[in-house]
Design an enzyme around this catalytic site. Structure first.
Site, mmCIF file in Angstrom:
data_model
loop_
_atom_site.group_PDB
_atom_site.id
_atom_site.type_symbol
_atom_site.label_atom_id
_atom_site.label_comp_id
_atom_site.label_asym_id
_atom_site.label_seq_id
_atom_site.Cartn_x
_atom_site.Cartn_y
_atom_site.Cartn_z
ATOM 1 N N GLU A 183 18.760 -21.506 38.847
ATOM 2 C CA GLU A 183 18.104 -20.247 39.221
ATOM 3 C C GLU A 183 19.129 -19.160 39.531
ATOM 4 O OE1 GLU A 183 15.069 -19.303 39.025
ATOM 5 O OE2 GLU A 183 14.283 -21.238 38.388
ATOM 6 N N ASP A 201 9.539 -12.930 39.584
ATOM 7 C CA ASP A 201 10.747 -12.350 39.007
ATOM 8 C C ASP A 201 10.343 -11.189 38.097
ATOM 9 O OD1 ASP A 201 9.657 -13.585 36.776
ATOM 10 O OD2 ASP A 201 11.500 -14.610 36.193
ATOM 11 N N TYR A 247 12.590 -14.923 46.009
ATOM 12 C CA TYR A 247 12.303 -15.502 44.698
ATOM 13 C C TYR A 247 12.957 -16.875 44.550
ATOM 14 C CZ TYR A 247 12.998 -16.922 39.978
ATOM 15 O OH TYR A 247 13.060 -17.716 38.863
#
Length: 354
Positions: free
Chosen positions: A35, A136, A118
């Site tokens: 990520e 996102d 996020y």
């Protein structure tokens, strides 16, 4: 009614998803690494970096015990190096505060260096299947079009509005699958420019499509101001060695290495270089200075900045006091240091000074 969106998108995802290595694991550490890499990096570029990174640093413990310079070296070319520095700091915090075990509570994940809402939601849902919606850029785009939301997405109001909506749409039974589906749909189908709306599985529910607003959404309130900077790098050869320095100021490329740098209001022509105070101070006492080559100007684009750079190849007869403050290293050993993509590109294009 709202669950119909989740049902349709997850059904689409199961038929169209990409086979990506971080989707085949529930290891929170590996998910976290993926990520962070993908925050500012396309999947096709980030894949090799991810594979190399987790091979060299397979666990939090290995990452925490590594040298920061090596971590930055493995990150070289990805840009946004604060991500790598924060990974390193967070790994150390996990070792000290969580006995080396990646935390499984959203609030604890959120407390780690460099992790925002996020990323915390992504790790919590993908690793632990916890009900936190991931929002996102892809999800912003999908939601803004589905519901014809005109609130500029770069505002605090939008953040709350979209987060609330994303949370309402989240499948409580399988939040991980739902989140992956939403993000993948935005990445592969509901793309920024010219999406194939006429064939979209959601066109019957998409308000933007119905109102002919797809190309107008999502909206932003302001353009980021871009500044120009001018870098004159000195690529110095003294008996087969050159000189590097570590960028320690709170600026771009923090903790990366570079050649001696003269930053100016414009790129300096050679005839002005010898009159530059920084240049004179650096080479004071050098008997013979030869300018071997000046590279063509290069434009290097960063977020909020355009870097205009040139590399001035210089050969010197003796070492000055000013150069003793730099790191002297054999020219053929530069690749041991983590440098910016700008310098890496220069080194790839050029042979050693002759």
């Amino acid at each position: 009614m709202k669950n119909i969106y989740s049902d349709i998108i997850t059904s689409w995802y199961l038929q169209n998803r990409r086979d990506l290595p971080w989707r085949n694991t529930s290891n929170p550490y590996h998910i976290w690494i993926s990520e962070v890499i993908l925050q500012q990096t396309r999947v096709n570029q980030g894949m090799d970096y991810y594979l190399r990174f987790v091979e060299r640093f397979p666990t939090v413990k290995v990452l925490a015990e590594a040298d920061e310079d090596e971590v930055l070296k493995y990150w070289q070319g990805l840009g946004y190096y604060s991500r790598a520095r924060n990974l390193y700091k967070a790994a150390k915090k996990i070792m000290s505060d969580y006995s080396g075990r990646f935390p499984d509570k959203y609030e604890d994940i959120l407390s780690l260096n460099g992790i925002g809402e996020y990323t915390a939601a992504a790790v919590a849902s993908f690793a632990y299947n916890q009900p936190y919606a991931t929002v996102d850029g892809n999800v912003y785009r999908v939601l803004s079009r589905l519901f014809a939301i005109e609130t500029p997405i770069d505002t605090g109001t939008a953040k709350k509005e979209f987060m609330q909506l994303a949370q309402e749409l989240l499948s409580p039974e399988n939040p991980a699958l739902h989140n992956q589906a939403m993000m993948e749909f935005g990445a592969l189908y509901c793309v920024p420019v010219s999406p194939a709306c006429s064939n979209c599985v959601l066109k019957g529910l998409c308000k933007a499509y119905d109102m002919d607003m797809v190309s107008l959404l999502p909206k932003k309130s302001q353009k980021t101001k871009v500044t120009n900077r001018y870098f004159n790098y000195l690529y110095i050869d003294f008996e087969g060695s050159t000189y590097l320095q570590k960028r320690l100021k709170n600026d771009i490329w923090h903790n990366l290495y570079e050649f001696p740098l003269i930053e100016s209001d414009e790129l300096l022509p050679v005839d002005r270089l010898f009159d530059n105070e920084c240049f004179k101070e650096l080479f004071q006492g050098v008997e013979n200075i030869q300018i071997k080559n000046v590279s063509k100007p290069v434009k290097h684009v960063l977020s909020h900045r355009n870097i205009y750079a040139q590399f001035i190849s210089i050969s010197i007869s003796n070492e000055s006091e000013g150069l003793k403050h730099f790191i002297k290293t054999p020219i053929n050993s530069i690749d041991k240091y983590a440098v910016s993509r700008l310098i890496e590109s220069f080194l790839e294009r050029n042979e050693p000074i002759k």
